[in-house]
Design a protein around this motif. Structure first.
Motif, PDB file in Angstrom:
ATOM      1  N   LYS A  59       0.961  -1.174  -0.238  1.00 28.12           N
ATOM      2  CA  LYS A  59      -0.374  -0.041  -0.031  1.00 28.12           C
ATOM      3  C   LYS A  59       0.877   1.322  -0.009  1.00 28.12           C
ATOM      4  O   LYS A  59       0.556   2.373  -0.551  1.00 28.12           O
ATOM      5  N   ARG A  60       1.933   1.157   0.674  1.00 26.29           N
ATOM      6  CA  ARG A  60       2.828   2.441   0.484  1.00 26.29           C
ATOM      7  C   ARG A  60       3.527   2.636  -0.659  1.00 26.29           C
ATOM      8  O   ARG A  60       3.457   3.741  -1.079  1.00 26.29           O
ATOM      9  N   LEU A  61       3.955   1.438  -1.280  1.00 30.51           N
ATOM     10  CA  LEU A  61       4.428   1.576  -2.725  1.00 30.51           C
ATOM     11  C   LEU A  61       3.511   2.354  -3.793  1.00 30.51           C
ATOM     12  O   LEU A  61       3.681   3.214  -4.363  1.00 30.51           O
ATOM     13  N   ALA A  62       2.202   1.839  -3.499  1.00 32.64           N
ATOM     14  CA  ALA A  62       1.096   2.162  -4.355  1.00 32.64           C
ATOM     15  C   ALA A  62       1.042   3.761  -4.111  1.00 32.64           C
ATOM     16  O   ALA A  62       0.532   4.474  -4.989  1.00 32.64           O
ATOM     17  N   GLU A  63       0.724   4.188  -3.043  1.00 27.66           N
ATOM     18  CA  GLU A  63       0.298   5.386  -2.582  1.00 27.66           C
ATOM     19  C   GLU A  63       1.582   6.338  -3.229  1.00 27.66           C
ATOM     20  O   GLU A  63       1.244   7.568  -3.597  1.00 27.66           O
ATOM     21  N   ASP A  64       2.649   5.934  -2.864  1.00 32.63           N
ATOM     22  CA  ASP A  64       3.813   6.901  -3.417  1.00 32.63           C
ATOM     23  C   ASP A  64       3.575   7.135  -4.806  1.00 32.63           C
ATOM     24  O   ASP A  64       4.060   8.130  -5.382  1.00 32.63           O
ATOM     25  N   SER A  65       3.268   5.891  -5.753  1.00 28.85           N
ATOM     26  CA  SER A  65       2.998   6.338  -7.029  1.00 28.85           C
ATOM     27  C   SER A  65       2.019   7.189  -7.338  1.00 28.85           C
ATOM     28  O   SER A  65       2.189   7.765  -8.411  1.00 28.85           O
ATOM     29  N   VAL A  66       0.956   7.029  -6.752  1.00 30.36           N
ATOM     30  CA  VAL A  66      -0.196   7.937  -6.900  1.00 30.36           C
ATOM     31  C   VAL A  66       0.133   9.186  -6.749  1.00 30.36           C
ATOM     32  O   VAL A  66      -0.077  10.254  -7.592  1.00 30.36           O
ATOM     33  N   LEU A  67       0.969   9.620  -5.658  1.00 27.46           N
ATOM     34  CA  LEU A  67       1.227  11.080  -5.116  1.00 27.46           C
ATOM     35  C   LEU A  67       2.378  11.726  -6.267  1.00 27.46           C
ATOM     36  O   LEU A  67       2.252  12.796  -6.469  1.00 27.46           O
ATOM     37  N   LYS A  68       3.275  10.789  -6.672  1.00 31.32           N
ATOM     38  CA  LYS A  68       4.448  11.094  -7.446  1.00 31.32           C
ATOM     39  C   LYS A  68       3.779  11.331  -8.926  1.00 31.32           C
ATOM     40  O   LYS A  68       4.312  12.186  -9.596  1.00 31.32           O
ATOM     41  N   ALA A  69       2.524  10.836  -9.302  1.00 31.40           N
ATOM     42  CA  ALA A  69       2.074  10.970 -10.639  1.00 31.40           C
ATOM     43  C   ALA A  69       1.119  12.239 -10.633  1.00 31.40           C
ATOM     44  O   ALA A  69       0.975  12.670 -12.120  1.00 31.40           O
ATOM     45  N   ASP A  70       1.040  12.863  -9.670  1.00 28.26           N
ATOM     46  CA  ASP A  70       0.468  14.057  -9.628  1.00 28.26           C
ATOM     47  C   ASP A  70       1.045  15.352 -10.526  1.00 28.26           C
ATOM     48  O   ASP A  70       2.123  15.250 -10.752  1.00 28.26           O
ATOM     49  N   GLY A  71       0.424  15.807 -11.716  1.00 23.26           N
ATOM     50  CA  GLY A  71       1.122  16.484 -12.560  1.00 23.26           C
ATOM     51  C   GLY A  71       1.370  16.208 -14.018  1.00 23.26           C
ATOM     52  O   GLY A  71       1.847  16.663 -14.575  1.00 23.26           O
ATOM     53  N   GLN A  72       1.242  14.897 -14.137  1.00 27.03           N
ATOM     54  CA  GLN A  72       1.774  13.929 -15.253  1.00 27.03           C
ATOM     55  C   GLN A  72       0.651  14.505 -16.533  1.00 27.03           C
ATOM     56  O   GLN A  72      -0.653  15.059 -16.152  1.00 27.03           O
ATOM     57  N   LEU A  73       1.156  14.976 -17.788  1.00 28.04           N
ATOM     58  CA  LEU A  73       0.403  15.383 -18.634  1.00 28.04           C
ATOM     59  C   LEU A  73      -0.425  14.188 -19.310  1.00 28.04           C
ATOM     60  O   LEU A  73       0.001  13.158 -19.425  1.00 28.04           O
ATOM     61  N   LEU A  74      -1.649  14.564 -19.447  1.00 29.10           N
ATOM     62  CA  LEU A  74      -2.703  13.431 -20.232  1.00 29.10           C
ATOM     63  C   LEU A  74      -2.458  13.506 -21.415  1.00 29.10           C
ATOM     64  O   LEU A  74      -1.795  14.368 -22.162  1.00 29.10           O
ATOM     65  N   LYS A  75      -2.897  12.543 -22.207  1.00 35.04           N
ATOM     66  CA  LYS A  75      -2.765  12.431 -23.971  1.00 35.04           C
ATOM     67  C   LYS A  75      -3.569  13.553 -24.516  1.00 35.04           C
ATOM     68  O   LYS A  75      -2.694  14.062 -25.516  1.00 35.04           O
ATOM     69  N   ASP A  76      -4.495  14.192 -23.913  1.00 36.44           N
ATOM     70  CA  ASP A  76      -5.026  15.319 -24.493  1.00 36.44           C
ATOM     71  C   ASP A  76      -4.498  16.540 -24.219  1.00 36.44           C
ATOM     72  O   ASP A  76      -5.030  17.812 -24.580  1.00 36.44           O
ATOM     73  N   GLY A  77      -3.308  16.451 -23.405  1.00 34.26           N
ATOM     74  CA  GLY A  77      -2.638  17.611 -22.826  1.00 34.26           C
ATOM     75  C   GLY A  77      -3.105  18.430 -21.401  1.00 34.26           C
ATOM     76  O   GLY A  77      -2.294  19.211 -21.030  1.00 34.26           O
ATOM     77  N   GLY A  78      -4.218  17.556 -20.884  1.00 35.33           N
ATOM     78  CA  GLY A  78      -4.656  18.040 -19.634  1.00 35.33           C
ATOM     79  C   GLY A  78      -3.518  17.693 -18.593  1.00 35.33           C
ATOM     80  O   GLY A  78      -2.512  17.053 -18.891  1.00 35.33           O
ATOM     81  N   THR A  79      -3.867  17.863 -17.253  1.00 36.93           N
ATOM     82  CA  THR A  79      -3.219  17.354 -16.190  1.00 36.93           C
ATOM     83  C   THR A  79      -3.778  16.264 -15.389  1.00 36.93           C
ATOM     84  O   THR A  79      -4.761  16.585 -14.762  1.00 36.93           O
ATOM     85  N   LEU A  80      -3.012  15.492 -14.911  1.00 38.58           N
ATOM     86  CA  LEU A  80      -3.502  14.474 -13.911  1.00 38.58           C
ATOM     87  C   LEU A  80      -3.592  14.914 -12.443  1.00 38.58           C
ATOM     88  O   LEU A  80      -2.249  15.442 -12.098  1.00 38.58           O
TER      89      LEU A  80
END
Length: 274
Positions: A59-80
């Motif tokens: 759960k710790r590793l999964a949570e870290d992945s989620v929080l680090k993914a914030d700000g990723q660019l989406l395919k349409d140019g939006g932001t996660l």
């Protein structure tokens, strides 16, 4: 669990899903193997060590992945935009843990086994309030002025359930149905810890021949007997979380559910013993 979460994040990027709320767990924080307590902690509370259980680590590793993914660019140019909620122990209708404890209680002449010390206080949270926290976080992520505060953050989610031990929660939820609870642990805590270690050793030695799952282990003994309580103040401040259900409402709904399954559990246990 961690790999599955990463695949979901990748799917969000490909399919332009802008908001991702991860349901984490209190066990990401602990308790550690020494059983160091926390009383009314928050997201800034420093803590030495962490739980080594496979569940907590994944759960710790999964949570870290989620929080680090914030700000990723989406395919349409939006932001996660992401955040994580760390609920306390969740109780309520349909809870498999409550049903498991109920079965043992019925086999013990309607008396709950005491598996945690009365002074090992935790603050369980009602399932309806956890669901409501997700709704409120999701709404906040859609409002730019609120989203900027919660993106990439984790939050402890509790409610106004009284601080009790895990064992006493079972009793509080069902005492009006006529159930009792044993006054003390089956053996002193230190002895229970080393008894659990012995069972783990037996399980390890039998592994090449038979699959034996001990009824208890050292992690479980520590988890159930460590005072570990947290506040929901940060969630309240950042995205307006407030429990939707009071303790009395949560207790009534859960007790009604337990009362509804008692007859069928009695029949099942009787048939199993026959």
């Amino acid at each position: 669990m961690c790999q599955g979460t990463k695949l979901l994040l990748e799917a969000c990027v490909r399919c332009n899903v802008q908001h991702f709320i991860y349901t984490s767990t209190l066990e990401v924080a602990g308790p550690n193997c020494k059983g160091d307590p926390i009383f009314n902690g928050d997201e800034d509370t420093a803590y030495d060590g962490e739980s080594k259980s496979p569940y907590a680590q994944s759960k710790r590793l999964a949570e870290d992945s989620v929080l680090k993914a914030d700000g990723q660019l989406l395919k349409d140019g939006g932001t996660l935009m992401t955040c994580a909620l760390r609920p306390m122990y969740i109780f309520g209708e349909g809870c498999p843990f409550l049903q498991g404890h109920l079965d043992k209680c019925l086999l013990n002449k309607n008396v709950y086994l005491r598996f945690s010390r009365k002074e090992a206080l935790v603050n369980p949270v009602y399932v309806g309030n956890i669901a409501w926290a997700h709704v409120q976080a999701a709404k906040a992520l859609r409002v730019p002025q609120k989203a900027k505060h919660i993106r990439g953050q984790f939050y402890y989610i509790s409610d106004d359930t009284p601080h009790v031990s895990y064992a006493d929660l079972n009793y509080e939820l069902t005492k009006d149905l006529g159930f009792g609870i044993e006054p003390r642990l089956p053996m002193p805590l230190t002895m229970l810890y080393y008894f659990s270690l012995l069972l783990e050793i037996v399980s390890f030695l039998l592994r090449p021949f038979v699959r034996y799952i001990p009824s208890t282990n050292r992690h479980l003994v520590t988890l159930l007997n460590t005072p570990f309580t947290f506040s929901y103040r940060k969630a309240q401040k950042d995205f307006g979380y407030m429990p939707r259900y009071t303790w009395e409402e949560a207790k009534q709904c859960t007790a009604q559910w337990i009362a509804s399954i008692v007859p069928q559990r009695r029949v099942y246990l009787k048939s199993k013993a026959a």
